[in-house]
Design an enzyme around this catalytic site. Structure first.
Site, PDB file in Angstrom:
ATOM      1  N   ASN A 271       0.866  -1.184   0.000  1.00  0.00           N
ATOM      2  CA  ASN A 271       0.000   0.000   0.000  1.00  0.00           C
ATOM      3  C   ASN A 271       0.900   1.231   0.000  1.00  0.00           C
ATOM      4  OD1 ASN A 271      -1.853   2.017   0.433  1.00  0.00           O
ATOM      5  ND2 ASN A 271      -2.282   1.460   2.562  1.00  0.00           N
TER       6      ASN A 271
ATOM      7  N   LYS B 264       0.020   4.229  -0.310  1.00  0.00           N
ATOM      8  CA  LYS B 264      -0.658   5.403   0.257  1.00  0.00           C
ATOM      9  C   LYS B 264      -0.447   6.613  -0.667  1.00  0.00           C
ATOM     10  CE  LYS B 264       0.233   3.344   4.724  1.00  0.00           C
ATOM     11  NZ  LYS B 264       0.072   3.457   6.149  1.00  0.00           N
TER      12      LYS B 264
ATOM     13  N   HIS C 274      -9.597   1.409   4.459  1.00  0.00           N
ATOM     14  CA  HIS C 274      -8.328   1.426   5.199  1.00  0.00           C
ATOM     15  C   HIS C 274      -8.511   2.287   6.445  1.00  0.00           C
ATOM     16  CE1 HIS C 274      -4.180   2.414   6.204  1.00  0.00           C
ATOM     17  NE2 HIS C 274      -3.847   1.325   5.542  1.00  0.00           N
TER      18      HIS C 274
ATOM     19  N   GLU D  23      -6.871   4.551   7.731  1.00  0.00           N
ATOM     20  CA  GLU D  23      -6.624   5.986   7.540  1.00  0.00           C
ATOM     21  C   GLU D  23      -7.872   6.654   6.968  1.00  0.00           C
ATOM     22  OE1 GLU D  23      -2.952   5.548   5.359  1.00  0.00           O
ATOM     23  OE2 GLU D  23      -2.017   4.819   7.196  1.00  0.00           O
TER      24      GLU D  23
ATOM     25  N   GLU E 288      -5.935  -5.273  10.151  1.00  0.00           N
ATOM     26  CA  GLU E 288      -4.905  -4.269  10.381  1.00  0.00           C
ATOM     27  C   GLU E 288      -5.174  -3.571  11.708  1.00  0.00           C
ATOM     28  OE1 GLU E 288      -2.788  -3.038   6.582  1.00  0.00           O
ATOM     29  OE2 GLU E 288      -4.493  -1.711   6.776  1.00  0.00           O
TER      30      GLU E 288
ATOM     31  N   GLY F 196       2.095   1.680  10.704  1.00  0.00           N
ATOM     32  CA  GLY F 196       3.053   2.774  10.624  1.00  0.00           C
ATOM     33  C   GLY F 196       3.730   3.088  11.937  1.00  0.00           C
TER      34      GLY F 196
ATOM     35  N   SER G 187       2.968  -2.819  10.184  1.00  0.00           N
ATOM     36  CA  SER G 187       4.422  -2.910  10.439  1.00  0.00           C
ATOM     37  C   SER G 187       5.014  -4.276  10.088  1.00  0.00           C
ATOM     38  CB  SER G 187       4.722  -2.534  11.893  1.00  0.00           C
ATOM     39  OG  SER G 187       4.351  -1.188  12.138  1.00  0.00           O
TER      40      SER G 187
HETATM   41  C1  PEP Z   1      -0.948  -0.085   5.828  1.00  0.00           C
HETATM   42  O1  PEP Z   1      -0.936   1.088   5.552  1.00  0.00           O
HETATM   43  O2  PEP Z   1      -1.878  -0.796   5.409  1.00  0.00           O
HETATM   44  C2  PEP Z   1       0.128  -0.623   6.653  1.00  0.00           C
HETATM   45  C3  PEP Z   1       0.003  -1.837   7.110  1.00  0.00           C
HETATM   46  O3  PEP Z   1       1.178   0.200   6.902  1.00  0.00           O
HETATM   47  P1  PEP Z   1       2.578  -0.201   7.624  1.00  0.00           P
HETATM   48  O4  PEP Z   1       3.041  -1.492   6.973  1.00  0.00           O
HETATM   49  O5  PEP Z   1       3.497   0.944   7.327  1.00  0.00           O
HETATM   50  O6  PEP Z   1       2.295  -0.390   9.063  1.00  0.00           O
END
Ligand code: PEP
Length: 264
Positions: free
Chosen positions: A11, A13, A95, A97, A177, A183, A223
């Site tokens: 992703n 973003k 997502h 976010e 998630e 992040g 992460s």
């Molecule tokens: C994401 O944005 O879906 C995500 C899992 O980000 P990160 O791997 O940076 O935690």
């Protein structure tokens, strides 16, 4: 245990300009070209997608959002027809976010899923609890509510038809998630992730019945790195990864995918 084809999606973003995306793919696409036992894809900003889908057909391309209406007064949104016109495979939905910053709800998430599946496109429906919800021990209720309300809002009754004809790639994928892991560099432990995935699988079995639920893929996101991908992907209910930060560099993401598929 049913074998499920793993799915790894980066992703990006709101990152990368067209030249950067192109440079990424020149390294990444050949590095993962030999991967045949898993799906490998990227969720890119809409303006990056047109040139990339035609040039790099071996990868799956995902949008980061998709609206349910066919067209109309929805400034800033993308329709399924628009996505199909540039050969994307599907879209992320809800997502965290977008849930936190753009007013996404379980209801709108379900409407987006229904539009994607109705157009024969894949939907990756993101669910996950916040840190406060995990710390208060309410994470199961939160996941249950996201699943129940999200799937109810699709209005879909005949799921075996809606999920498409490819048994290895049902059109709906879930991404667990945990918001506290996105992040932050603080991934869920493989035990925590497996526990949540097993809970989600149990819920899916109740909702869809065993046959469909065993085919549905549940990605872990939050992460994921080269350091933890092996352990996470060896868990029985984790069927791939949705990767943010670690998907931005082509060598790193290619290595991560190659490690992940060893457990596929
Ligand atoms: C994401 O944005 O879906 C995500 C899992 O980000 P990160 O791997 O940076 O935690």
């Amino acid at each position: 245990m049913t074998h499920r084809r793993k799915i790894f999606v980066g992703n990006w973003k709101m990152n990368k300009l067209p030249q950067e995306a192109q440079a990424f793919c020149e390294v990444f696409a050949p590095a993962v070209a030999a991967v045949k036992n898993a799906d490998v894809g990227l969720a890119a900003a809409a303006v990056l997608i047109p040139g990339l889908t035609t040039r790099y057909r071996g990868l799956q391309w995902f949008a980061q959002n998709c609206h349910w209406a066919a067209s109309g007064a929805f400034t800033g949104e993308l329709s399924t027809a628009m996505l199909k016109s540039v050969d994307v495979s599907g879209s992320l939905v809800a997502h965290s976010e977008r849930r936190q910053m753009c007013g996404e709800t379980n209801t709108t998430a379900g409407q987006r899923v229904a539009a994607l599946l109705g157009a024969g496109l894949q939907a990756i429906l993101c669910i996950g609890e916040t840190l406060a919800e995990r710390d208060s021990g309410r994470w199961r209720e939160v996941l249950q509510e996201q699943l129940e309300q999200g799937l109810a809002a699709t209005g879909i009754k005949n799921w075996s038809a809606a999920l498409g004809s490819d048994p290895e790639r049902p059109l709906l994928t879930f991404a667990y998630e945990p918001v506290w892991a996105i992040g932050t560099g603080r991934a869920a432990t493989s035990g925590q992730a497996q526990e949540a995935h097993a809970f989600i699988r149990g819920w899916l079995i109740n909702y869809f019945g065993n046959d469909i639920a065993q085919r549905l893929r549940i990605q872990y996101g939050g992460s994921v790195t080269l350091q933890n991908v092996d352990e996470l992907m060896s868990m029985p209910d984790i069927d791939g990864a949705l990767v943010g930060g670690a998907s931005l560099k082509p060598d790193d993401f290619a290595q991560l995918v190659l490690r992940g598929v060893r457990n596929a």
